[in-house]
Design a protein around this motif. Sequence first.
Motif, short mmCIF file in Angstrom:
data_model
loop_
_atom_site.label_atom_id
_atom_site.label_comp_id
_atom_site.label_asym_id
_atom_site.label_seq_id
_atom_site.Cartn_x
_atom_site.Cartn_y
_atom_site.Cartn_z
N SER A 159 -10.25 -2.39 28.61
CA SER A 159 -9.59 -1.08 28.63
C SER A 159 -8.46 -1.04 29.64
O SER A 159 -7.40 -0.44 29.39
CB SER A 159 -10.60 0.03 28.92
N GLU A 160 -8.64 -1.70 30.80
CA GLU A 160 -7.59 -1.70 31.82
C GLU A 160 -6.39 -2.53 31.37
O GLU A 160 -5.24 -2.19 31.67
CB GLU A 160 -8.14 -2.22 33.15
N LEU A 161 -6.63 -3.62 30.66
CA LEU A 161 -5.51 -4.41 30.14
C LEU A 161 -4.70 -3.58 29.13
O LEU A 161 -3.46 -3.61 29.14
CB LEU A 161 -6.02 -5.70 29.49
N LEU A 162 -5.40 -2.84 28.28
CA LEU A 162 -4.68 -1.96 27.33
C LEU A 162 -3.86 -0.92 28.09
O LEU A 162 -2.71 -0.63 27.72
CB LEU A 162 -5.69 -1.28 26.40
N LYS A 163 -4.43 -0.38 29.18
CA LYS A 163 -3.69 0.61 29.99
C LYS A 163 -2.44 -0.01 30.60
O LYS A 163 -1.37 0.60 30.63
CB LYS A 163 -4.59 1.16 31.10
#
Length: 687
Positions: A512-516
């Motif tokens: 999720s943080e990579l997508l952010k």
Amino acid sequence: MEHFQHSSDTYFNRELSLIEFNRRVLAQALDPELPILERLNFLIIFSRNLDEFFEIRVAGLMKQLDLNAITRTPDAIPTEQVLVELSDKVHQAVKQQYDTLNYAILPQLQSLGIHFIQYHDIVDKHKAWIADYFARQVQPVLTPISLDPSHPFPRLVNKSLNFIVSLQGKDAFGREIEMAIVPAPRSLPRLINLPKEVAGSATEHIFLTAIIQQHINDLFPGMKATGCYAFRVTRNADLILAEDVDDLAVALKDELSSRRFGRAVRLEIEDDCPQDIIDYLLREFDLDEQQLYRISGPINLSRLTSSFDRPELKYPPFAPVIPKIFRKQKPMFEILKKQDVLLHHPFDSFQPVINLLKEAAKDPNVLAIKQTLYRSGPDSEIVQVLAEAARNGKEVTAVIELRARFDEESNIMVANVLQEAGAVVVYGIVGYKTHAKMILIVRREQDQLVRYVHLGTGNYHAGNARMYTDYGLMTTHPDICEDVHRVFQELTGMGRSAKLKNLLHAPFTLHSELLKLIEQEIGFAQAGKAARIIIKVNALTEPELITALYRASQAGVQVDLIIRSICCLIPKVKGMSERIHVRSIVGRFLEHTRVYYFEHGGAKKLYCASADWMGRNLFSRVETCFPILDEKIKQRIVEDGLLSYLHDNQNAWELQANGEWQKAAVVGQAAVHNAQMYLVEQKQLNV
């Protein structure tokens, strides 16, 4: 979760992409600029890679067909079609492999005085020695098995060398026997050095295959062998463990024995074998022509490794360097209290990691050592040091991932060594492989407990550290150390997932943080600010991240991907991925660093990680991704580990929209640049 379109227009097939990587490895063997023994080594690496490819990837596809299972992959290509395309590509590659061996490498080695003796190469000067060696060393351990109603076809071990022999005549009991199987025991060497009195001035190595074929008649007294053909069957070697096992180590031991006899997935046989014998073997193994490989040369080139004392025929020797900061004879704890230290293997030595553990094992102020071990061996120095620390009264905790593929047995032995020394050994979380690379040392300093941490992109394996490129960060940064402490608690205890300050970790926050981070980069691009993404990983297959990178390209973000092996993203497609460039570096060292760079409007966010951008890493493994906070270290990684690789025009391949990889070339007046050799030279200059 974002919806993505399943289509071969938007995703390359994973297995087909992996075969393309192996063809890039094979291309190294074709390069006449490389030293001849290194070319041979790349042929061997290609063989080993193919073995695993069949044991795991092809086996999985064939199992889907056997079970009539329909799996939905992002590329939406039917399993049957993938297997047909794979077969075509692998057959072409294997022919190229053996053509290179037979018509380029072996002749050149022969001209240099290194001979590999196959059956058709045996001459009179060899025969007496072969006869004596066969009688003393080979025949006593061979067990011929006749194929008749009372001797059904034997169970043959995965990747074992065997011979099928056609016979005429009657055996001792008066039976007409037409065929027999002769397994070559694994205790016998596959390549034998001929003594000087036989070889003369040359260095001669004879294949066990040739020795057995020369004397096959000796195994069948009173009968005549009319043909003797070496063959090898490859089997499904993937281990499947139930989620509710009571004891992971016991369950693994049971599975390891079954791995040797899994479903057959490939048959390799000498190309002069008659078709009727081949058809017979195919029926026995339930295979067809698609899984048949007629081999023009030694079966299983990975057995060609030999100790040549010919350094002039290899890469120039290279010694990893101890960073200057560690050459001052100061205690490592004293150094690390003052600054973070980055190690870039194999250019930097792995020894400081071992030294840190050695100091910790002996230091009376060190109270605890915690470490993850993914691939290691019971004889490794790190395992011995951890055992010593436990015997010295330190609280040693080792999180050992027993399920590291093909290292399971070794890891069980590591666990036993550490447990016997008094260390606490845990096997991580059932259903999630522990792939994170972490060391945590707790030391008492002036009535306070201070933590020291090592985080890496690669395994704690000294041998790999000489061949794989990896980063290791040594730090005492309080927040990072606290995060590592919490991840260890997560691995050894129970409770909710840890809330971390600096680290991203799978299977919880990393995806999720990579997508952010990608979305933030899109926002910077749309606002006219500096926006760029550079990702260096071993493989990119995760559909949501690929879709996000497509969106970034469409928003104006420049995306550079350095992907060693599998890449399912399709670059350079107008309107979809025209700002995405993908390259792969295949050279002397195996590229293994995982680095994520985001321009972030000029703030430059940089992470190193244990995780590739694959579904298994992001959702089915425990992984750590750590920020690089020191500006000097950040600059060094960007320049040496990313930009230098983007300028490589010697070992780089560039992925095209049609799935082909083109070798990068020197353009115009550009200087020749080899990123790996540049780092070797830079380290040697700074010794």
